[in-house]
Write a protein that holds these residues in place. Structure first.
Motif, PDB file in Angstrom:
ATOM      1  N   GLY A 243      -7.989  46.844 -76.281  1.00 37.26           N
ATOM      2  CA  GLY A 243      -8.200  48.083 -75.541  1.00 37.26           C
ATOM      3  C   GLY A 243      -9.670  48.206 -75.207  1.00 37.26           C
TER       4      GLY A 243
ATOM      5  N   HIS B 238     -11.110  54.676 -70.776  1.00 37.52           N
ATOM      6  CA  HIS B 238     -10.435  53.641 -69.988  1.00 37.52           C
ATOM      7  C   HIS B 238      -8.931  53.887 -69.990  1.00 37.52           C
ATOM      8  CE1 HIS B 238      -9.122  49.651 -68.630  1.00 37.52           C
ATOM      9  NE2 HIS B 238     -10.381  49.433 -68.266  1.00 37.52           N
TER      10      HIS B 238
ATOM     11  N   ASN C 259      -5.000  52.025 -72.764  1.00 36.61           N
ATOM     12  CA  ASN C 259      -5.191  52.572 -74.102  1.00 36.61           C
ATOM     13  C   ASN C 259      -4.111  52.047 -75.042  1.00 36.61           C
ATOM     14  OD1 ASN C 259      -5.444  54.175 -76.411  1.00 36.61           O
ATOM     15  ND2 ASN C 259      -5.952  56.015 -75.256  1.00 36.61           N
TER      16      ASN C 259
ATOM     17  N   LEU D  18      -3.132  53.072 -77.730  1.00 39.03           N
ATOM     18  CA  LEU D  18      -2.365  54.121 -78.383  1.00 39.03           C
ATOM     19  C   LEU D  18      -0.935  54.146 -77.877  1.00 39.03           C
ATOM     20  CD1 LEU D  18      -2.116  56.606 -80.224  1.00 39.03           C
ATOM     21  CD2 LEU D  18      -3.070  57.975 -78.345  1.00 39.03           C
ATOM     22  N   ARG D  19      -0.725  53.744 -76.640  1.00 42.61           N
ATOM     23  CA  ARG D  19       0.627  53.742 -76.069  1.00 42.61           C
ATOM     24  C   ARG D  19       1.565  52.829 -76.860  1.00 42.61           C
ATOM     25  NH1 ARG D  19       0.437  49.971 -70.880  1.00 42.61           N
ATOM     26  NH2 ARG D  19      -0.529  48.168 -71.852  1.00 42.61           N
TER      27      ARG D  19
ATOM     28  N   TYR E  41       0.321  54.122 -67.679  1.00 39.89           N
ATOM     29  CA  TYR E  41      -0.903  54.859 -67.947  1.00 39.89           C
ATOM     30  C   TYR E  41      -0.679  56.348 -68.194  1.00 39.89           C
ATOM     31  CZ  TYR E  41      -2.222  50.350 -66.377  1.00 39.89           C
ATOM     32  OH  TYR E  41      -2.290  48.974 -66.259  1.00 39.89           O
TER      33      TYR E  41
END
Length: 422
Positions: A53, A58, A61, A63-64, A340
């Motif tokens: 990442g 940005h 990410n 985290l997804r 995104y």
């Protein structure tokens, strides 16, 4: 890594090769015999893969990925035995499709005194691809995970393997591009071609952005079929993927591009998919399918102009699942890709993908505990159902015009490109 010349279809476990060549590879049979019946599905992942990442604000990410896996676990769709870990790809793996000079630049980008101007010439350090800590290792780990998923499937140990950290389809031979540093699918395809001479590999990309990196790596290779359905490059990065990009030399017809009109909605996208993808795959007769499952064509995605809903992201993996069982004894590797809107779209889309990969029904509702915990952190209200409510996504303007344009595109693809596959 362009290769010309068409080889006969290889023999792999469970494949009916009637009407094709009989070049065989003994390793898969030996491995399968020693390990017993193959497992249904695995998810190649460990926490170190979430190091890929670019930080800060940005859009790419990791985290997804964490949100997706936590959602699957909360729904009871994943247990510990489903997970398989992998080692980072080696230099030898990476240089099957990337230049050694490029790999060395990535390896040295974190060193003190690195030449930033030189790195930028390779796409490293740009706004799209900023340098982050331990960049080479994180990128090589993603490649290694997709390579391991592909080998597990080809050795006959599992029917399907999923690696949602993969799908970095824009990376080129000597250039980072579009949030992608190394091309995981490109390396996996190249390695499988070395390990199983004569193998026929289909790469299917339904990300909103054209799968340009994979396409150009195998543009002249008739043993690799690339199919990309994406928003037309007239309006969206990377600006490529026209119908006339159809492969070179003996591989003419083996690069199938289906550029969709902006604001394409579920019905038109599904209609176009069904018109082109099954016919192309049936004509090619693959030994394995590697699919890239970007979900950035959703109407909520901030980086594209398409208007899909979760209906599309339930439909595509289910149909790919049907097709791989019809055509190649179920050999399927599924990767992630773009996406995104990391809170509302990606976790649900890739949960639907895992349900198809692992032969499980898609739950109708999201679990309350997950919604409560993550809802407190989310900057937007989280949906409570797996599929989108139709009233939240009214019909797009010019829907009929968009449908007709996409039908004409599909017809053109079938006439100009798919008809040449054999």
């Amino acid at each position: 890594m362009h290769q010309a010349g068409k080889a006969d279809k290889m023999t792999v476990p469970g494949t009916n090769t009637s009407g094709h060549g009989s070049a065989s590879a003994s390793a898969p049979e030996e491995k399968q015999a020693s390990s017993g019946a193959r497992r249904s599905a695995v998810l190649v992942h460990d926490r170190a893969l979430e190091a890929y990442g670019f930080g800060g604000g940005h859009p790419f990410n990791p985290l997804r990925i964490r949100l997706t896996l936590e959602l699957c676990e909360a729904l009871g769709l994943i247990s510990a035995p489903s997970y398989v870990s992998a080692e980072p790809a080696t230099d030898e793996d990476l240089t099957t499709v990337h230049s050694l000079n490029y790999v060395r630049r990535v390896q040295g980008c974190n060193e003190p005194g690195a030449d930033l101007a030189d790195l930028l010439a390779y796409g490293i350090g740009s706004d799209d691809n900023p340098i982050f800590t331990d960049m080479h290792r994180a990128c090589a780990h993603v490649v290694g995970a997709v390579l391991e998923a592909s080998r597990l499937v080809m050795r006959g140990e599992v029917e399907h393997a999923m690696c949602i950290s993969g799908g970095l389809h824009h990376a080129h031979r000597s250039r980072a591009s579009g949030f992608c540093v190394y091309n995981d699918a490109g390396v996996a395809i190249s390695r499988l071609k070395e390990e199983y001479p004569g193998i026929r590999i289909a790469y299917l990309d339904t990300d909103a952005h054209h799968g340009d990196g994979v396409q150009w790596m195998f543009y002249d290779d008739p043993e690799v079929l690339t199919i990309s359905m994406h928003e037309t490059g007239r309006y969206l990065f990377p600006g490529t993927g026209d119908v006339d990009e159809k492969g070179g030399g003996e591989a003419a017809g083996y690069s199938v591009n289906v550029p969709l009109e902006p604001f394409t909605h579920d019905e038109s996208w599904i209609e176009t998919f069904e018109a082109v993808v099954p016919e192309a795959l049936r004509a090619f007769k693959p030994d394995i399918v590697i699919s890239q499952n970007g979900c950035d064509g959703h109407a909520l995605d901030p980086l594209t102009h398409l208007s899909a809903t979760m209906r599309l992201y339930e439909h595509i993996p289910r149909r790919v699942h049907d097709l791989v069982h019809e055509l190649c004894d179920g050999r399927w590797v599924a990767t992630g890709g773009g996406g995104y809107d990391i809170w509302r779209v990606v976790p649900r889309a890739w949960t639907a993908l895992w349900c198809a990969v692992s032969h499980q029904p898609l739950p109708q509702e999201l679990p309350g505990d997950w919604l409560l915990e993550r809802g407190l952190q989310s900057p937007v209200r989280l949906p409570e159902t797996m599929l989108d409510a139709l009233e939240d996504f009214p019909p797009v303007a010019r829907a009929r015009e968009i449908e007709e344009r996409n039908r004409r595109t599909a017809d053109e693809v079938l006439r100009k490109v798919v008809a040449r596959i054999s």
